[in-house]
Scaffold this motif. Structure first.
Motif, PDB file in Angstrom:
ATOM      1  N   LYS A 376     -30.302 -20.902  31.337  1.00 55.68           N
ATOM      2  CA  LYS A 376     -30.386 -19.452  31.551  1.00 55.68           C
ATOM      3  C   LYS A 376     -28.983 -18.851  31.742  1.00 55.68           C
ATOM      4  O   LYS A 376     -28.688 -17.756  31.226  1.00 55.68           O
ATOM      5  CB  LYS A 376     -31.245 -19.148  32.771  1.00 55.68           C
ATOM      6  CG  LYS A 376     -31.472 -17.642  33.002  1.00 55.68           C
ATOM      7  CD  LYS A 376     -32.382 -17.418  34.186  1.00 55.68           C
ATOM      8  CE  LYS A 376     -32.693 -15.941  34.326  1.00 55.68           C
ATOM      9  NZ  LYS A 376     -31.492 -15.107  34.418  1.00 55.68           N
ATOM     10  N   ILE A 377     -28.130 -19.583  32.456  1.00 55.13           N
ATOM     11  CA  ILE A 377     -26.758 -19.099  32.631  1.00 55.13           C
ATOM     12  C   ILE A 377     -26.050 -19.002  31.292  1.00 55.13           C
ATOM     13  O   ILE A 377     -25.368 -18.008  30.978  1.00 55.13           O
ATOM     14  CB  ILE A 377     -26.001 -20.029  33.594  1.00 55.13           C
ATOM     15  CG1 ILE A 377     -26.580 -19.926  35.007  1.00 55.13           C
ATOM     16  CG2 ILE A 377     -24.510 -19.681  33.614  1.00 55.13           C
ATOM     17  CD1 ILE A 377     -25.974 -20.916  35.985  1.00 55.13           C
ATOM     18  N   VAL A 378     -26.232 -20.037  30.456  1.00 59.77           N
ATOM     19  CA  VAL A 378     -25.603 -20.019  29.129  1.00 59.77           C
ATOM     20  C   VAL A 378     -26.153 -18.871  28.294  1.00 59.77           C
ATOM     21  O   VAL A 378     -25.409 -18.135  27.641  1.00 59.77           O
ATOM     22  CB  VAL A 378     -25.813 -21.373  28.428  1.00 59.77           C
ATOM     23  CG1 VAL A 378     -25.281 -21.308  26.992  1.00 59.77           C
ATOM     24  CG2 VAL A 378     -25.116 -22.492  29.188  1.00 59.77           C
ATOM     25  N   GLY A 379     -27.476 -18.694  28.323  1.00 67.52           N
ATOM     26  CA  GLY A 379     -28.084 -17.625  27.532  1.00 67.52           C
ATOM     27  C   GLY A 379     -27.646 -16.247  27.977  1.00 67.52           C
ATOM     28  O   GLY A 379     -27.375 -15.364  27.136  1.00 67.52           O
ATOM     29  N   ASP A 380     -27.569 -16.041  29.290  1.00 70.25           N
ATOM     30  CA  ASP A 380     -27.143 -14.727  29.788  1.00 70.25           C
ATOM     31  C   ASP A 380     -25.707 -14.408  29.373  1.00 70.25           C
ATOM     32  O   ASP A 380     -25.396 -13.278  28.975  1.00 70.25           O
ATOM     33  CB  ASP A 380     -27.261 -14.666  31.312  1.00 70.25           C
ATOM     34  CG  ASP A 380     -28.714 -14.684  31.771  1.00 70.25           C
ATOM     35  OD1 ASP A 380     -29.599 -14.414  30.930  1.00 70.25           O
ATOM     36  OD2 ASP A 380     -28.961 -14.960  32.962  1.00 70.25           O
ATOM     37  N   ASN A 381     -24.828 -15.375  29.455  1.00 66.54           N
ATOM     38  CA  ASN A 381     -23.437 -15.129  29.086  1.00 66.54           C
ATOM     39  C   ASN A 381     -23.274 -14.956  27.579  1.00 66.54           C
ATOM     40  O   ASN A 381     -22.412 -14.195  27.125  1.00 66.54           O
ATOM     41  CB  ASN A 381     -22.546 -16.264  29.594  1.00 66.54           C
ATOM     42  CG  ASN A 381     -22.279 -16.156  31.086  1.00 66.54           C
ATOM     43  OD1 ASN A 381     -21.392 -15.442  31.527  1.00 66.54           O
ATOM     44  ND2 ASN A 381     -23.086 -16.860  31.881  1.00 66.54           N
ATOM     45  N   VAL A 382     -24.095 -15.684  26.787  1.00 62.65           N
ATOM     46  CA  VAL A 382     -24.074 -15.470  25.330  1.00 62.65           C
ATOM     47  C   VAL A 382     -24.497 -14.039  25.017  1.00 62.65           C
ATOM     48  O   VAL A 382     -23.887 -13.351  24.179  1.00 62.65           O
ATOM     49  CB  VAL A 382     -24.976 -16.495  24.627  1.00 62.65           C
ATOM     50  CG1 VAL A 382     -25.194 -16.093  23.168  1.00 62.65           C
ATOM     51  CG2 VAL A 382     -24.342 -17.880  24.686  1.00 62.65           C
TER      52      VAL A 382
END
Length: 557
Positions: A376-382
């Motif tokens: 989720k952290i990766v997706g939010d920053n993407v």
């Protein structure tokens, strides 16, 4: 000594003026002596001798000559020495003709000796006093030799009085001339300082207005005239009497009520002479955002005076054109951003798409809590980086706006419904003022994006109580239609306001810093203006009676 110390032209003029007065007084003394020696006031008959008449008339004629010579103002000490010598000679002759010390004419010596003590160096004045004293003592000694009984004690007392008078008068004159010299020097320094201040104030980039407690403008520098669009004569009008300067007048009144808050931001809207400007002679074609700082002029009570009252109080308003600073900062950042935009699509979007796709594939196989949180952290920053890329690319697309008028009523109601649905808000949280069936010239897609951006910022800080977010139309002094977006959260501080519309500037960890900048660019693309203003509302809470809001100023129909 006194003459050598005088350096300033003002002090020299004062000495020559005193010498002229000295010569005119000598004429009066000559006439008084003629009356004294020539008229027997008891019998009403003339008793003047030819010798005394010649001495007095000659003395009066020489006094006229001295008065004429003093007007040319040349060789001060020479003229003064000749006059004092003549005075001593004439008084001595009259003294002998009247019978010596018993005649009482010895007191006349104080006239030339006092003049010498005031105008001449101390050594010359003491020499004149010594000459007069020696004459009195010598005459008394001669009378004693001839077998008379002269008052030697009285002659000695006259001599002591002459020296004492010369010393006292000379010291007092030296002090007075020193004070006059100091005053002249201070006056010259003050004139130089005033000339320097005028040059600095005229050349400084910040505007300066001097106003009274009633808002009357007394003066202002060229920078203030440029910011406000005034003509050459800045003085002679009231801030409250000019609708175009109403924000400035309200900020000034708020500072008078709460002097501890000495900084404010206002926007001066465009105006023309006779169109929202009252009696002010001037015009502005573009709005200007101004940072104000107030200072009170501390004048002593003996300068202002009780009769002047509050109208005599002066305050200084320092004005800084924040618009120019904002534009300069934006140009610096856009210069570097323009070089980045050309390659950002291929250099960033393609790897970003690959990261997003890989994250989606991992999410299908990993179901642990830790793995889900990391994905989720990766997706939010993407998503955040992708949104920043989209915003940057959109800045380079200067699409031509649609010039059809947009009815504000239906448009705002549709926007409200969409916004509340996206954020899951109750319908009464957003209050829309009555637009009165008005329409504005603005591309509807651009206006939708601008208002949605402003509402997203508002919902982040609003209390989410009924009517905590307000959208309402208004008109400025020139009749331009405005749209205000306001929330009941804490206002934006002046420090943040200075950088609010700069690209990549944000106070939120989830923001890109491009939303407000993009909104302002879209407004400019539609001949409109977006700004954050501090409006002064008497019904607002707090000592400043000020509430911040975003204001869209539409172009005239």
């Amino acid at each position: 000594m006194t003459q050598r110390r005088i350096l300033s032209p003002e002090a020299r003029v004062a000495l020559w003026r005193s010498l002229q007065t000295f010569t005119l007084t000598r004429i009066v003394i000559a006439l008084v002596l003629l009356l004294y020696f020539g008229v027997d006031f008891e019998n009403g008959a003339l008793r003047i001798t030819q010798q005394v008449a010649q001495i007095c008339l000659g003395y009066a004629i020489m006094a006229l000559v001295f008065s004429f010579a003093a007007r040319h103002q040349r060789r001060f000490l020479v003229q003064l020495g000749v006059q004092v010598a003549l005075d001593l000679l004439v008084i001595s002759l009259l003294y002998l003709a009247a019978g010596g010390l018993r005649s009482g004419l010895g007191i006349l010596y104080l006239f030339p000796l006092a003049g010498a003590a005031i105008l001449a160096p101390l050594l010359l004045a003491l020499f004149a006093a010594a000459v007069a004293t020696l004459f009195l003592l010598g005459l008394s000694a001669w009378q004693l030799v001839e077998g008379f009984d002269p008052p030697l004690m009285q002659a000695g007392l006259f001599g002591a009085a002459f020296f004492a008078a010369v010393l006292v008068a000379n010291r007092m004159a030296a002090r007075l001339l020193g004070q006059e010299e100091l005053a002249a020097q201070r006056g010259a320094d003050l004139r130089i300082q005033q000339a320097i201040n005028e040059i600095v104030i005229a050349d400084v980039g910040d505007g300066i207005l001097v106003v009274g407690a009633d808002g009357a403008v007394f003066t202002g520098n060229p920078a203030a005239r440029r910011m406000l669009g005034l003509q050459a004569d800045t003085s002679g009008f009231l801030l409250h009497a000019a609708p175009a300067f109403e924000p400035l007048a309200e900020a000034f009144d708020a500072w008078l009520a709460a002097p501890e808050n000495d900084t404010a931001f206002v926007t001066v809207k465009p105006y023309r002479e006779g169109d929202g400007a009252g009696d002010v002679r001037g015009r502005r074609d573009q709005p200007v955002h101004v940072k104000l700082r107030f200072a009170r002029v501390a004048a002593p009570a003996d300068v202002v005076g009780e009769a002047v009252g509050e109208a005599g109080e002066r305050s200084v308003i320092f004005m800084q054109d924040v618009s120019a600073i904002e534009n300069q900062a934006q140009q610096l950042k856009l210069a570097s951003m323009g070089r980045l935009t050309a390659s950002i699509a291929h250099e960033v979007r393609n790897p970003l798409s690959a990261i997003g796709h890989a994250t989606a594939l991992l999410a299908e196989d990993l179901h642990g809590p830790a793995e889900v949180r990391l994905l989720k952290i990766v997706g939010d920053n993407v998503a955040r980086v992708n949104r920043m890329v989209e915003d940057i690319l959109q800045l380079s697309r200067k699409a031509q706006p649609n010039g059809e008028p947009v009815p504000l009523g239906p448009f705002l109601e549709q926007l409200k419904a969409e916004f509340c649905e996206i954020h899951g808000l109750a319908g009464d949280i957003v209050y829309i003022g009555d637009p009165g069936g008005s329409a504005v010239r603005f591309d509807p897609l651009h206006l939708h994006e601008v208002l949605l951006n402003l509402l997203n910022n508002a919902v982040r800080y609003a209390s989410r109580q009924p009517a905590s977010i307000r959208i309402f139309p208004a008109r400025d002094a020139a009749g331009r239609r405005e749209l205000h977006v306001q929330d009941d959260g804490p206002g934006i501080t002046p420090e943040v306001r200075d950088h609010l519309f700069e690209p990549f500037y944000t106070t939120s960890s989830k923001g890109t810093g491009l939303g407000l900048y993009l909104a302002r660019e879209l407004c400019l693309n539609n001949d409109a203006k977006l700004d954050y203003e501090y409006r002064f509302d008497p019904s607002a809470l707090g000592p400043r009676k000020a509430s911040g809001r975003f204001v869209i100023t539409f172009a005239l129909a």
